[in-house]
Design a protein around this motif. Structure first.
Motif, mmCIF file in Angstrom:
data_model
loop_
_atom_site.group_PDB
_atom_site.id
_atom_site.type_symbol
_atom_site.label_atom_id
_atom_site.label_comp_id
_atom_site.label_asym_id
_atom_site.label_seq_id
_atom_site.Cartn_x
_atom_site.Cartn_y
_atom_site.Cartn_z
ATOM 1 N N GLU A 181 0.765 -1.222 0.048
ATOM 2 C CA GLU A 181 -0.079 0.073 -0.031
ATOM 3 C C GLU A 181 0.785 1.049 -0.037
ATOM 4 O O GLU A 181 2.062 1.368 0.494
ATOM 5 C CB GLU A 181 -0.958 -0.062 1.168
ATOM 6 N N PHE A 182 0.456 2.383 -0.794
ATOM 7 C CA PHE A 182 1.047 3.598 -0.523
ATOM 8 C C PHE A 182 -0.133 4.663 -0.606
ATOM 9 O O PHE A 182 -1.134 4.473 -1.271
ATOM 10 C CB PHE A 182 2.069 3.690 -1.669
ATOM 11 N N PRO A 183 0.412 5.880 -0.230
ATOM 12 C CA PRO A 183 -0.535 7.017 -0.512
ATOM 13 C C PRO A 183 -0.656 7.527 -1.952
ATOM 14 O O PRO A 183 0.377 7.494 -2.495
ATOM 15 C CB PRO A 183 0.169 8.063 0.555
ATOM 16 N N LEU A 184 -1.744 8.287 -2.060
ATOM 17 C CA LEU A 184 -2.244 8.525 -3.482
ATOM 18 C C LEU A 184 -2.634 9.826 -3.457
ATOM 19 O O LEU A 184 -3.973 10.123 -3.397
ATOM 20 C CB LEU A 184 -3.163 7.600 -4.209
ATOM 21 N N PRO A 185 -1.624 10.963 -3.630
ATOM 22 C CA PRO A 185 -2.180 12.312 -3.890
ATOM 23 C C PRO A 185 -2.739 12.622 -4.990
ATOM 24 O O PRO A 185 -2.653 11.827 -5.926
ATOM 25 C CB PRO A 185 -0.687 12.999 -3.483
ATOM 26 N N PRO A 186 -3.402 13.565 -5.382
ATOM 27 C CA PRO A 186 -3.793 14.148 -6.556
ATOM 28 C C PRO A 186 -2.601 14.386 -7.466
ATOM 29 O O PRO A 186 -1.167 14.488 -7.123
ATOM 30 C CB PRO A 186 -4.463 15.365 -6.323
ATOM 31 N N ILE A 187 -2.846 13.708 -8.692
ATOM 32 C CA ILE A 187 -1.820 13.659 -9.717
ATOM 33 C C ILE A 187 -0.861 15.076 -9.829
ATOM 34 O O ILE A 187 0.395 14.807 -9.926
ATOM 35 C CB ILE A 187 -2.200 13.300 -11.164
ATOM 36 N N GLU A 188 -1.279 16.276 -9.763
ATOM 37 C CA GLU A 188 -0.643 17.271 -9.741
ATOM 38 C C GLU A 188 0.374 17.264 -8.588
ATOM 39 O O GLU A 188 1.482 17.752 -8.802
ATOM 40 C CB GLU A 188 -1.483 18.468 -9.814
ATOM 41 N N LYS A 189 -0.261 17.023 -7.359
ATOM 42 C CA LYS A 189 0.615 16.856 -6.337
ATOM 43 C C LYS A 189 1.716 15.892 -6.573
ATOM 44 O O LYS A 189 2.946 16.155 -6.045
ATOM 45 C CB LYS A 189 0.090 16.553 -4.857
ATOM 46 N N GLN A 190 1.427 14.527 -6.850
ATOM 47 C CA GLN A 190 2.405 13.474 -7.298
ATOM 48 C C GLN A 190 3.438 14.113 -8.010
ATOM 49 O O GLN A 190 4.865 13.879 -7.684
ATOM 50 C CB GLN A 190 1.890 12.466 -8.048
ATOM 51 N N ARG A 191 3.388 14.873 -9.278
ATOM 52 C CA ARG A 191 3.981 15.541 -10.074
ATOM 53 C C ARG A 191 4.973 16.623 -9.399
ATOM 54 O O ARG A 191 6.417 16.511 -9.550
ATOM 55 C CB ARG A 191 3.611 16.001 -11.366
ATOM 56 N N GLU A 192 4.387 17.397 -8.672
ATOM 57 C CA GLU A 192 5.120 18.724 -7.770
ATOM 58 C C GLU A 192 6.102 17.713 -7.068
ATOM 59 O O GLU A 192 7.306 17.969 -6.735
ATOM 60 C CB GLU A 192 4.064 19.332 -6.915
ATOM 61 N N LEU A 193 5.722 16.812 -5.998
ATOM 62 C CA LEU A 193 6.597 16.072 -5.327
ATOM 63 C C LEU A 193 7.539 15.256 -6.085
ATOM 64 O O LEU A 193 8.812 15.428 -5.436
ATOM 65 C CB LEU A 193 5.939 15.152 -4.453
#
Length: 454
Positions: A132-144
């Motif tokens: 399992e892993f956390p799934l932020p919004p896609i824009e947040k994923q790309r920012e991180l």
């Protein structure tokens, strides 16, 4: 992380095993992802996408659970059979680079515990699917992901700079030793300590004559002289020092030396002998006794000047196969890739044939000076030993014939003090460099952890 939903890898990714045999792959235009950080190449490809590539076998070999690298790869690439590709089903829902950053950062807590097997430790794709892993919004994923990549690039730059700085400190150490044996560290000292002819404390010629005569003060005599090791004043040691060696020509002299110094050869101030090893190794007739027995690894195991530790012991019967030397004997490794490493052995001991001992040196300060002289010659010894040989080997003729700039005793003492003071400052500098690197790594780690945990 608490405000982001958690998902399982298997629910939003497909997991595909690699099909390319790494050893038999034909090199070509496509990257071949393997367990190591560096890619190989392959003439064909298996994937054309973004993927996280996870090794399915332990990085540490049999019986140990570990993963060194989780890889990110995009475009057309081949994948080794001992890895699998984790490919997001929907790139607009999960950014593969973000998943890679997460799994690389947490691999020791979310992947390594899933590894199984007593000998051949492996990781199953079925178990990877349950992670399992956390799934932020896609824009947040790309920012991180972009932030993490920037941090990693900065960290790589810092690591390269740190390595360069540490290389400079190595050169600084060598320069200090070279300046020492050329008399450059004691220029000011000599101004207030002129040469006194006939006094070995202030005249190297007088010191050399004293060494040749084997004159030893009673306090410097070994407590229990061994028949295998002549004391400094014994006939055997004196005869060894009296052996005729070729005169030192003007062309051989490597530099100008100060007034009151002389050039000599190591074999003219010491008998240099190699040890021996009872055979076969481990034979209970010779080994596991109460007499220390040194191997090359004992001398090369640390950067300390004095050696107290030993790995093996032998019985009295083993003395027929090796040599016994008194404590405070200067030694030098003379075989293998680590030859040319000196140590002053602080215990009465025996030693194998990969080590040479300097016998008949009666002054501790002379041993200290010779220790630093030998350290300054390590690269030269390696070069000389490798000439015309497959396995580098430093025979005693090479060591005995080595030209030594010999200062008077009191100046040797000043030189040793100067060297040790300067080298201590270099060590302090090296520690500061490492501390800055560690602090930077902790800072980057903290930033990534904070961002991932929300």
């Amino acid at each position: 992380m608490s405000q982001w939903k958690k998902v399982k890898i298997g629910d939003i990714c497909k997991i595909v095993k690699g099909t390319t045999g790494i050893a038999s792959a034909e090199p070509g235009q496509y990257p071949l992802v393997v367990t190591a950080e560096e890619r190989k190449t392959c003439s064909s490809y298996q994937f054309d996408c973004e993927a996280v590539c996870i090794p399915l076998v332990s990085s540490s070999g049999h019986g140990k659970k570990s993963l060194k690298n989780v890889h990110y790869q995009n475009g057309k690439f081949a994948l080794g059979t001992i890895l699998c590709a984790v490919i997001p089903n929907n790139p607009d829902e999960l950014d593969a680079r973000f998943l890679h950053q997460y799994l690389q950062f947490y691999k020791d807590t979310v992947l390594v515990p899933l590894m199984k097997g007593a000998a051949n430790v492996s990781l199953s794709m079925k178990d990877i699917a349950t992670v399992e892993f956390p799934l932020p919004p896609i824009e947040k994923q790309r920012e991180l992901s972009n932030l993490f990549i920037t941090l990693q690039e900065k960290q790589k730059e810092l690591t390269a700079e740190t390595e360069q700085q540490l290389e400079y400190t190595k050169l600084l150490r060598q320069n200090i030793l070279q300046d020492a044996i050329e008399g450059k560290l004691t220029v000011e000292w000599r101004k207030s300590h002129p040469v006194i002819k006939g006094n070995p404390d202030y005249d190297a010629e007088a010191l050399f004559e004293k060494i040749q005569k084997g004159e030893v003060s009673p306090s410097l005599q070994p407590d229990k002289p061994s028949s295998a090791t002549p004391s400094a004043g014994s006939n055997a040691a004196r005869n060894a020092r009296s052996k005729k060696m070729s005169p030192i020509t003007a062309e051989e002299k490597p530099f100008e030396i100060p007034e009151g110094w002389i050039f000599t050869r190591l074999g003219e101030i010491s008998e240099i002998v190699r040890g021996g090893s009872p055979r076969p190794a481990g034979d209970k007739t010779y080994y596991d006794g109460d007499i220390p027995f040194l191997k090359v690894a004992d001398l090369t195991g640390s950067n300390e000047k004095e050696l107290y530790q030993f790995t093996y012991t032998i019985k009295e019967a083993g003395l027929k196969k090796t040599r016994l030397v008194e404590k405070e004997t200067l030694m030098l490794t003379n075989s293998g890739a680590t030859l040319g490493i000196p140590k002053i052995c602080m215990i009465q001991t025996t030693f194998n044939d990969g080590i040479a001992a300097f016998l008949g040196i009666y002054e501790r300060i002379l041993k200290d000076y010779l220790y630093y002289f030998l350290k300054s010659k390590t690269k030269w010894f390696l070069k000389e030993a490798a000439k015309g040989q497959g396995q580098p080997n430093l025979n005693t003729d090479i060591v005995s014939g080595t030209i030594l700039p010999l200062p008077p005793l009191k100046e040797q003492e000043e030189i040793v003090n100067k060297i040790e003071s300067l080298l201590a400052k270099v060590t302090e500098l090296e520690n500061q460099i490492q501390e800055r690197k560690t602090l930077s790594e902790k800072l980057a780690f903290g930033i990534i952890k904070e961002k991932l945990e929300g």
